[in-house]
Design an enzyme around this catalytic site. Sequence first.
Site, PDB file in Angstrom:
ATOM      1  N   LYS A  78       0.849  -1.196   0.000  1.00  0.00           N
ATOM      2  CA  LYS A  78       0.000   0.000   0.000  1.00  0.00           C
ATOM      3  C   LYS A  78       0.885   1.245   0.000  1.00  0.00           C
ATOM      4  O   LYS A  78       1.894   1.294   0.706  1.00  0.00           O
ATOM      5  CB  LYS A  78      -0.913  -0.027   1.229  1.00  0.00           C
ATOM      6  CG  LYS A  78      -1.915   1.116   1.304  1.00  0.00           C
ATOM      7  CD  LYS A  78      -2.857   0.968   2.497  1.00  0.00           C
ATOM      8  CE  LYS A  78      -3.871   2.104   2.557  1.00  0.00           C
ATOM      9  NZ  LYS A  78      -4.823   1.940   3.678  1.00  0.00           N
ATOM     10  N   SER A 158      -9.889   2.279   2.789  1.00  0.00           N
ATOM     11  CA  SER A 158      -8.966   2.979   1.911  1.00  0.00           C
ATOM     12  C   SER A 158      -8.005   2.057   1.174  1.00  0.00           C
ATOM     13  O   SER A 158      -7.341   2.461   0.226  1.00  0.00           O
ATOM     14  CB  SER A 158      -8.149   3.986   2.728  1.00  0.00           C
ATOM     15  OG  SER A 158      -7.329   3.313   3.675  1.00  0.00           O
ATOM     16  N   SER A 182     -10.486   0.068   7.059  1.00  0.00           N
ATOM     17  CA  SER A 182      -9.847   0.133   5.745  1.00  0.00           C
ATOM     18  C   SER A 182      -9.140  -1.137   5.290  1.00  0.00           C
ATOM     19  O   SER A 182      -8.646  -1.195   4.170  1.00  0.00           O
ATOM     20  CB  SER A 182      -8.854   1.299   5.696  1.00  0.00           C
ATOM     21  OG  SER A 182      -9.527   2.521   5.696  1.00  0.00           O
TER      22      SER A 182
END
Length: 491
Positions: A78, A158, A182
């Site tokens: 990420k 997210s 998330s």
Amino acid sequence: MTDLTSLTLAEARDGLARKSFTALELTDAHLAAMERARVLNAYVLETPERAREMARQADGRIAKSEGGPLNGLPLGVKDLFATEGTRTTACSRILGDFKPPYESTVTSQLWRDGAVMLGKLNNDEFAMGSSNETSCFGPVINPWRRQGSDVRLVPGGSSGGSASAVAAGICLGATATDTGGSIRQPAAFTGTVGLKPTYGRCSRWGTVAFASSLDQAGPIARTVRDAAILLRSMAGHDPKDTTSVDRAVPDYEAAVGRSVKGMKIGLPREYRLDGMPAEIEKLWSQGADWLKAAGAELVEVSLPHTKYALPAYYIVAPAEASSNLARYDGVRYGARADGSNIVEMYENTRAKGFGAEVRRRIMIGTYVLSAGYYDAYYLRAQKVRTLIKKDFEDCYEAGVDAILTPATPSAAFGIGEKTDSDPIEMYLNDIFTVTANMAGLPGIAVPAGRDAQGLPLGLQLIGRPFDEEAVISLGEVIEQAAGRFTPEVWW
């Protein structure tokens, strides 16, 4: 040869150990799949040269019968995790082409254990979002589609890039972060497994901060076993992070397949919401039945302050974000917008550098921390947070081992479907997940079924502090009963 991108992380690990294929072959297969899947926009930066070099090094270790538990396994990272010398932006314009001179603790531990980095994954800007539509690199597309439709769906957020990439088979697993859901919400939207550890279990050092008392790193993977394998490498005490807990990291994989007989599972009555879709209600009951069939005991429990969790979260998180994001001023690193003086330069840089959702949350946070409103909002939200934590403590003290809930209030929705309406509509996606963050508890989302349109739905298990093993064991029971969920390739 089997399509190497269809393997689970555990299967790939075992195949490398048997020398059925090389780490370089495994990496090349994923790099080729990434090229074919670029329409998903899951990666914001591909690092093929570095990946192949890391794979060659892994093959060298295998030849000498050496290497760590992730040796040769290609992963996505990420874009919230600092990767030394490799662009890290938090998917925000304000960080520009920033290349950190250091490596995050979590990723350094993955490389220590032999993992291969395929690239950086898309996410909501500064992890602020529930649909991966706030990224400056554009939205991520969910590899799942509704039956008979070509409408492009969100993967959740997210950590949407992480979830989309794992579901699409363009990495064996991915790092992610969870501030209010998330990891778990995108996992539920994409038919993958998302594991949020206890707060303090994984170091936050080198991870771009959103809300420091809520942020926690964890894995998204194809199976519960894969998530357990990744968590063992990601977790551990870090003296560079003052919130990191000095506690031995167990062998999480050993919890996979462990009997759940006699475990007490709480079903919180407050999670039965008005207007909850019948298919979510049915899935929840089905999950409870699966756990009961495996020998677990079901009890109804009460978490009376649940209804205050979402409003309290959307005070605490923006307040911390407004403080954390004050450091982005265009002076030392990242993007800079010119101004006639330094104050104007700050203003222009932040106005142009931050997206609309990030600006909204900074303004909310600044407001609730301001003189005259601090007691009315922020202090009250922190008191509510304490009560939420106590609700869980009371359940666990009464003998409950874990709590079973839906992971999300719906399946994935269309891109643009909720961004154009009231932002509170989007915030409601976190309704089942924020409580675990507010209380600092471990939670796992496991795919458990599909809705009427063929989209995956997930169930969530919330455990006692530092008892990730319980949610892993229970999650694997649901996984075995529900089966694997893989989207049809349309890209």
